[in-house]
Scaffold this motif. Structure first.
Motif, PDB file in Angstrom:
ATOM      1  N   UNK B   1       0.894  -1.269   0.017  1.00  0.00           N
ATOM      2  CA  UNK B   1       0.039   0.057   0.023  1.00  0.00           C
ATOM      3  C   UNK B   1       0.874   1.274  -0.021  1.00  0.00           C
ATOM      4  N   UNK B   2       1.870   1.261   0.943  1.00  0.00           N
ATOM      5  CA  UNK B   2       2.907   2.196   0.885  1.00  0.00           C
ATOM      6  C   UNK B   2       3.505   2.591  -0.338  1.00  0.00           C
ATOM      7  N   UNK B   3       3.800   1.325  -1.051  1.00  0.00           N
ATOM      8  CA  UNK B   3       4.588   1.294  -2.260  1.00  0.00           C
ATOM      9  C   UNK B   3       3.716   2.319  -3.420  1.00  0.00           C
ATOM     10  N   UNK B   4       2.576   1.833  -3.429  1.00  0.00           N
ATOM     11  CA  UNK B   4       1.404   2.549  -4.525  1.00  0.00           C
ATOM     12  C   UNK B   4       1.542   4.103  -4.051  1.00  0.00           C
ATOM     13  N   UNK B   5       1.419   4.542  -2.964  1.00  0.00           N
ATOM     14  CA  UNK B   5       1.328   5.698  -2.359  1.00  0.00           C
ATOM     15  C   UNK B   5       2.720   6.358  -2.758  1.00  0.00           C
TER      16      UNK B   5
ATOM     17  N   UNK C   2      -2.075  -4.093  13.667  1.00  0.00           N
ATOM     18  CA  UNK C   2      -1.691  -2.851  13.971  1.00  0.00           C
ATOM     19  C   UNK C   2      -0.658  -2.514  12.879  1.00  0.00           C
ATOM     20  N   UNK C   3       0.088  -3.617  12.191  1.00  0.00           N
ATOM     21  CA  UNK C   3       0.999  -3.252  10.978  1.00  0.00           C
ATOM     22  C   UNK C   3       0.323  -2.725   9.875  1.00  0.00           C
ATOM     23  N   UNK C   4      -0.975  -3.128   9.486  1.00  0.00           N
ATOM     24  CA  UNK C   4      -1.841  -2.879   8.665  1.00  0.00           C
ATOM     25  C   UNK C   4      -2.151  -1.536   8.574  1.00  0.00           C
ATOM     26  N   UNK C   5      -2.863  -1.178   9.879  1.00  0.00           N
ATOM     27  CA  UNK C   5      -3.181   0.250  10.378  1.00  0.00           C
ATOM     28  C   UNK C   5      -2.153   1.331   9.881  1.00  0.00           C
ATOM     29  N   UNK C   8      -1.353   1.773   6.471  1.00  0.00           N
ATOM     30  CA  UNK C   8      -2.518   2.671   5.950  1.00  0.00           C
ATOM     31  C   UNK C   8      -2.408   4.182   6.241  1.00  0.00           C
ATOM     32  N   UNK C   9      -2.025   4.222   7.481  1.00  0.00           N
ATOM     33  CA  UNK C   9      -1.713   5.812   8.091  1.00  0.00           C
ATOM     34  C   UNK C   9      -0.872   6.545   7.232  1.00  0.00           C
ATOM     35  N   UNK C  10       0.248   5.670   6.935  1.00  0.00           N
ATOM     36  CA  UNK C  10       1.576   6.181   6.353  1.00  0.00           C
ATOM     37  C   UNK C  10       1.260   6.547   4.966  1.00  0.00           C
ATOM     38  N   UNK C  11       0.406   5.613   4.426  1.00  0.00           N
ATOM     39  CA  UNK C  11      -0.025   5.974   2.895  1.00  0.00           C
ATOM     40  C   UNK C  11      -0.786   7.263   2.821  1.00  0.00           C
TER      41      UNK C  11
END
Lengths: 157, 90, 138
Positions: B1-5, C2-5, C8-11
């Protein structure tokens, strides 16, 4: 400023005594130090009012963050939509703040929110000139800035 | 997800850099160009941040510190220069 | 979970910061005069940069990175209004024209470019008592 320094020192002492350098532990030490100062502040003139000022400061941070979000959304909306809704202009704000420090902090907080930009202080330091983007309702703008000023002075005095 | 972002942010910042460049070229006077330069500095700081996440190298943060510092010094210098009466129409 | 959250927050913060900076750039091109451009660029741009740096701190989540990221954010938040004020003030007094849609300008005719005195425009009495209290001149 002095009570805050004491609070930081107490937090550091807590971190050293517990030998645990993590953010949560440091924060816990800070809270403990705050409680200690709140109990002691009657006996020491230098600490007066600190216990009341910290929650006010935290409340101010939230208030200011919310103002920032609102102002950003407004300017962003105006930038991306085709027609201008803005009515910019330069207006004078009478100053309640007296010392250099208070005026500096207030002017910078006004500058940091999008939509208002402090330009200059009059030579007799009675008035702050700001450039505002939304002058549809000048009274409302003036009131919101006076409100911000009141909160700043509450924290600083 | 971060990668795409990060890829999306790279794209957005590239477009933003081009737009800032347009303002830098168009002017019309020195203060407007300074505004564009200031914006470009902010964009580069954002770029560095996104790149640091993309590559996983945290040392790039130091570059961001220096970039922000230089941009502020440049803004102060330009403002002094303007107020002391340098040429404005360039 | 938590990792997923956290991811998501970072993105989300990255995208929000990038979006703000993009809007700032659009504003820099579209807005009509210097002060309004400053409203968009210096503040939205700086806030966007601060958000992306915060995303870095969240992504690496270790003390050394977080401390440096906090330093950058504090620095950006402290300097952005100062830079905006300096450029806006210099541009205004140098005589950069304002947009024709500007509704009001209370500063221009109260400023004396010869002596650099800026009058407050309040009643004379109030101004005098204020001047006496602090006794400061340009």
């Amino acid at each position: 400023m002095i009570p805050f320094a004491w609070n930081v020192v107490l937090a550091m002492v807590w971190v050293v005594l517990t030998a645990n350098l993590s953010a949560t532990n440091a924060l816990f030490g800070f809270v403990l130090g705050y409680a200690a100062i709140a109990l002691m502040q009657r006996q020491f003139p230098a600490l007066h009012g600190y216990a009341q000022r910290v929650p006010r400061f935290i409340g101010f941070l939230f208030f200011y963050a919310w103002e920032m979000i609102k102002a950003n959304a407004r300017v962003a909306h105006d930038v991306v939509t085709p027609e201008w809704q803005m009515r910019p202009g330069v207006i004078a704000i009478p100053l309640e703040a007296k010392t250099d420090g208070e005026i500096t902090v207030l002017a910078n907080l006004i500058s940091l929110t999008p939509g208002t930009l402090s330009l200059d202080v009059s030579t007799d330091r009675q008035v702050l000139y700001i450039h505002a983007m939304y002058l549809d309702d000048e009274v409302e703008l003036l009131e919101s800035i006076k409100d911000l000023e009141r909160r700043v002075l509450e924290v600083m005095r | 997800m971060v990668e795409i972002a990060t890829y999306l942010v790279f794209a957005m910042l590239s477009v933003a850099l081009i737009l800032a460049l347009v303002r830098l070229i168009k002017g019309p006077m020195l203060p407007n160009r300074v505004v564009a330069l200031e914006l470009i500095a902010s964009l580069v700081v954002g770029f560095i941040a996104a790149y640091s996440i993309h590559t996983g190298v945290d040392d790039f943060i130091d570059v961001a510190i220096v970039m922000a510092l230089l941009a502020f010094m440049a803004a102060v210098g330009f403002a002094r220069y303007l107020e002391k009466g340098g040429p404005r129409d360039d | 979970m938590t990792e997923w959250l956290l991811e998501g927050l970072t993105a989300l913060m990255l995208l929000l910061g990038g979006g703000l900076m993009l809007i700032a750039a659009i504003g820099a091109v579209r807005l009509p005069d210097l002060p309004t451009r400053l409203h968009a660029t210096t503040k939205a741009g700086a806030l966007g940069a601060a958000l992306t740096i915060a995303a870095v701190a969240l992504h690496f989540a270790c003390i050394s990175v977080t401390a440096r990221a906090a330093a950058v954010i504090v620095f950006i938040v402290l300097t952005a209004p100062v830079a905006a004020h300096l450029i806006g003030r210099a541009g205004y007094f140098v005589g950069v024209p304002l947009w024709e849609g500007t509704v009001k300008d209370e500063l221009r005719d109260r400023y004396d470019p010869e002596s650099h005195v800026l009058r407050s425009g309040l009643t004379k009495q109030a101004a005098e008592s204020g001047g006496k209290q602090r006794g400061r001149d340009a």
